[in-house]
Design a protein around this motif. Structure first.
Motif, PDB file in Angstrom:
ATOM      1  N   THR A 168      -0.801   6.815  -6.688  1.00 12.00           N
ATOM      2  CA  THR A 168      -2.246   6.832  -6.485  1.00 12.00           C
ATOM      3  C   THR A 168      -2.905   7.607  -7.612  1.00 12.00           C
ATOM      4  OG1 THR A 168      -3.980   7.331  -4.869  1.00 12.00           O
ATOM      5  CG2 THR A 168      -2.212   8.943  -5.096  1.00 12.00           C
TER       6      THR A 168
ATOM      7  N   VAL B 277      -0.429   5.731   3.257  1.00  8.18           N
ATOM      8  CA  VAL B 277      -0.098   6.503   2.057  1.00  8.18           C
ATOM      9  C   VAL B 277       0.781   7.697   2.421  1.00  8.18           C
ATOM     10  CG1 VAL B 277      -1.080   7.964   0.232  1.00  8.18           C
ATOM     11  CG2 VAL B 277      -2.195   5.808   0.848  1.00  8.18           C
TER      12      VAL B 277
ATOM     13  N   TRP C  85      -5.060  -2.423  -5.550  1.00  7.09           N
ATOM     14  CA  TRP C  85      -5.800  -3.668  -5.343  1.00  7.09           C
ATOM     15  C   TRP C  85      -7.307  -3.397  -5.331  1.00  7.09           C
ATOM     16  CZ3 TRP C  85      -6.392  -8.792  -4.951  1.00  7.09           C
ATOM     17  CH2 TRP C  85      -7.434  -9.284  -4.168  1.00  7.09           C
ATOM     18  N   CYS C  86      -7.715  -2.336  -4.618  1.00 11.27           N
ATOM     19  CA  CYS C  86      -9.139  -2.032  -4.468  1.00 11.27           C
ATOM     20  C   CYS C  86      -9.800  -1.772  -5.813  1.00 11.27           C
ATOM     21  CB  CYS C  86      -9.329  -0.818  -3.563  1.00 11.27           C
ATOM     22  SG  CYS C  86      -8.696  -1.050  -1.886  1.00 11.27           S
TER      23      CYS C  86
ATOM     24  N   TYR D 204      -9.302  -2.282   5.356  1.00 10.36           N
ATOM     25  CA  TYR D 204      -8.153  -1.908   4.524  1.00 10.36           C
ATOM     26  C   TYR D 204      -8.249  -0.450   4.097  1.00 10.36           C
ATOM     27  CZ  TYR D 204      -4.808  -2.048   0.643  1.00 10.36           C
ATOM     28  OH  TYR D 204      -3.758  -1.798  -0.206  1.00 10.36           O
TER      29      TYR D 204
ATOM     30  N   GLN E 208      -5.604   3.590   4.902  1.00 16.33           N
ATOM     31  CA  GLN E 208      -4.952   4.422   3.902  1.00 16.33           C
ATOM     32  C   GLN E 208      -4.323   5.676   4.489  1.00 16.33           C
ATOM     33  OE1 GLN E 208      -4.718   3.095   0.749  1.00 16.33           O
ATOM     34  NE2 GLN E 208      -5.599   1.454   1.980  1.00 16.33           N
TER      35      GLN E 208
ATOM     36  N   THR F 211       0.826  -1.208   0.000  1.00 16.32           N
ATOM     37  CA  THR F 211       0.000   0.000   0.000  1.00 16.32           C
ATOM     38  C   THR F 211       0.857   1.253   0.000  1.00 16.32           C
ATOM     39  OG1 THR F 211      -1.714  -1.197   1.225  1.00 16.32           O
ATOM     40  CG2 THR F 211      -1.881   1.197   1.161  1.00 16.32           C
TER      41      THR F 211
ATOM     42  N   GLY G  61      -0.377   2.228  -3.301  1.00 17.59           N
ATOM     43  CA  GLY G  61      -1.686   2.758  -2.949  1.00 17.59           C
ATOM     44  C   GLY G  61      -2.777   1.695  -2.988  1.00 17.59           C
ATOM     45  N   ARG G  62      -3.986   2.104  -3.411  1.00 12.97           N
ATOM     46  CA  ARG G  62      -5.141   1.209  -3.401  1.00 12.97           C
ATOM     47  C   ARG G  62      -5.382   0.577  -4.775  1.00 12.97           C
ATOM     48  NH1 ARG G  62     -10.128   3.484   0.148  1.00 12.97           N
ATOM     49  NH2 ARG G  62     -10.745   1.316  -0.113  1.00 12.97           N
TER      50      ARG G  62
ATOM     51  N   THR H 212       3.679   7.742  -2.602  1.00  9.25           N
ATOM     52  CA  THR H 212       2.806   6.630  -2.975  1.00  9.25           C
ATOM     53  C   THR H 212       2.148   6.878  -4.326  1.00  9.25           C
ATOM     54  OG1 THR H 212       2.306   6.152  -0.662  1.00  9.25           O
ATOM     55  CG2 THR H 212       0.789   5.276  -2.298  1.00  9.25           C
TER      56      THR H 212
END
Length: 476
Positions: A246, A240, A116-117, A232, A236, A109, A113-114, A244
């Protein structure tokens, strides 16, 4: 006034951080009707979705050495990971694996960052790539769907709503069955659906509960899972940093924003590239305005990137006003590149994966602990030999029955199991204790604690080697 000063003046109170886009001032839910995005990033996410669904659906059917690819049976405390069978006795290995997993999440992360999301999280994949497209197909896209919901009930609205929920329930049932397959195994699921519910009531209730949960999540909760429930997402804010990667709005280039006015003098046009079309807000599945900066509600789905790039192309301006970047790269006006910290984290992630893989590969199918029986010293027999009494605890961590034979390798002597034949039957997943004697000639006892080596065999295969000590008088 610089663009940075403009941006800080616009958002100096940070009021947007004190409220959610899906909740009004009275605390009531604001239902979102995001506009469907289209563009290169959506196409890439569709490919990622195909990969995810292929793995998700085929996973329970894949076998490695006769074992499932993945099975997390919490009810019976049996776990299979990449074909390796784990029991509660593997708690240390499993615990270490969980620590590595948590570290992996944290480092991943911080670096990425996100991502994965937005790309592979089951919640996002199912919601944005399956359930919402079905809804858009039947009820319209964005504002059209809102008008459809607000319209009076007619036959057209009733059959469309009914069909939508029938399809939603069907997909929820399918997802519930696949989820159960990852918990109890595909064979058990096949057995469950081929029998009457009364023959396996607990399994049937489990399927109904899972179906209800998925249906509720994808029809009612939706983006609230990402905004308020998922732990999760809550991490953040602490994970972050400025380096990072993003999804971020380039406020240096975009501010001050403003509409493009036809036939207006160039000096009266907006200084920044943002034309304030608000399409980035309209396509956002969590309802945020990415131009406000990094927000915990953002799942990095890239819908705003596709929408903004399409507008920039139409107004003859460079793409990338919203893009994958870092705060540092935006402020310095340079292309994003991995920082030394991100590279270091990536190396650590690779090492952690390697460590876990070695731990799993090096794990044996049987775990044996051998100790001398407490309170027992050596005994001297009438024929002049010395014996020690041992207790062995054996756990079969495979899914096959093992016929264990104990053999004394070093030093030369005799091993006799008390109350057992030549082999000890050890069923799958079970633990058994056996007591045995080791008898040595006096001249073989070279110290008060002589090292002895015992090997365990299943038929002709050596499955484990154990070292212990033999207590006795030192031969003179």
């Amino acid at each position: 006034m610089s663009t940075t000063d403009v941006f800080e003046e616009l958002y100096e109170d940070d009021e947007y951080r004190n409220s959610l886009a899906t909740v009004d001032k009275d605390g009531k839910r604001i239902w979102l009707y995001p506009k469907k995005a289209k563009g290169p990033f959506l196409n890439k996410r569709l490919l990622a979705t195909i990969v995810f669904l292929t793995i998700f659906i085929s996973g329970p059917f894949i076998k490695i050495g006769g074992q499932p690819l993945l099975m997390m049976n919490f009810f019976e405390r049996k776990f299979v990971i990449f074909g390796q069978y784990f029991l509660p006795q593997d708690f240390v290995l499993f615990g270490l694996g969980m620590i590595i997993f948590v570290l992996f999440i944290a480092l991943f992360t911080v670096a990425f960052g996100r991502i994965w999301c937005g790309w592979l999280c089951p919640q996002t994949v199912f919601m944005e790539m399956i359930f919402r497209p079905i809804e858009n197909w039947l009820e319209g896209d964005g504002r059209a769907q809102k008008r459809f919901d607000e319209a009076p009930w007619t036959f057209d609205k009733i059959w469309r709503k009914t069909l939508k929920h029938i399809i939603f329930i069907a997909f929820s049932i399918l997802i519930a069955h696949m989820t159960m397959a990852y918990i109890i195994g595909i064979e058990s699921v096949k057995e469950l659906i081929s029998q009457s519910p009364s023959e396996n009531l607990s399994g049937f209730i489990g399927l109904v509960v899972f179906t209800g949960i998925f249906y509720f999540v994808f029809t009612k909760l939706r983006e609230q899972v990402c905004i308020a429930i998922c732990p999760y997402g809550r991490l953040q804010g602490v994970l972050v940093n400025r380096d990072t990667m993003t999804v971020i709005y380039d406020y240096i280039r975009g501010e001050p924003r403003g509409k493009i006015k036809k036939n207006a003098p160039e000096e009266t046009q907006a200084q920044g590239d943002c034309v304030d079309c608000k399409l980035c807000v309209q396509v956002c599945p969590t309802g945020i305005d990415i131009r406000n900066g990094i927000q915990l509600e953002c799942v990095n789905c890239t819908a705003c990137i596709d929408a903004c790039d399409d507008v920039m192309e139409k107004v003859n301006k460079p793409k990338g006003l919203i893009r994958y970047a870092s705060v540092e790269s935006v402020e310095k006006g340079v292309p994003y590149k991995f920082s030394k910290r991100s590279i270091a984290y990536s190396i650590v992630l690779t090492l952690l994966i390697g460590i876990e893989a070695l731990l799993i590969i090096g794990r044996s199918d049987i775990e044996t602990t051998v100790m001398r029986v407490p309170g027992q010293l050596y005994q001297t027999t009438e024929k002049g030999t010395v014996t020690n009494l041992y207790n062995a605890q054996m756990v079969n961590k495979s899914q096959n029955e093992i016929n264990v034979q104990l053999k004394l390798v070093e030093p030369a002597g005799e091993l006799r199991v008390v109350g057992a034949e030549s082999s000890i039957k050890l069923p799958s997943g079970e633990k058994r204790e056996v007591v045995f004697f080791i008898e040595l000639e006096k001249e073989k006892v070279t110290s008060t604690k002589t090292e002895v080596v015992i090997e365990l065999y299943d038929a002709e295969e050596n499955i484990e080697t154990i070292e212990t000590t033999f207590f006795g008088p030192v031969a003179k």
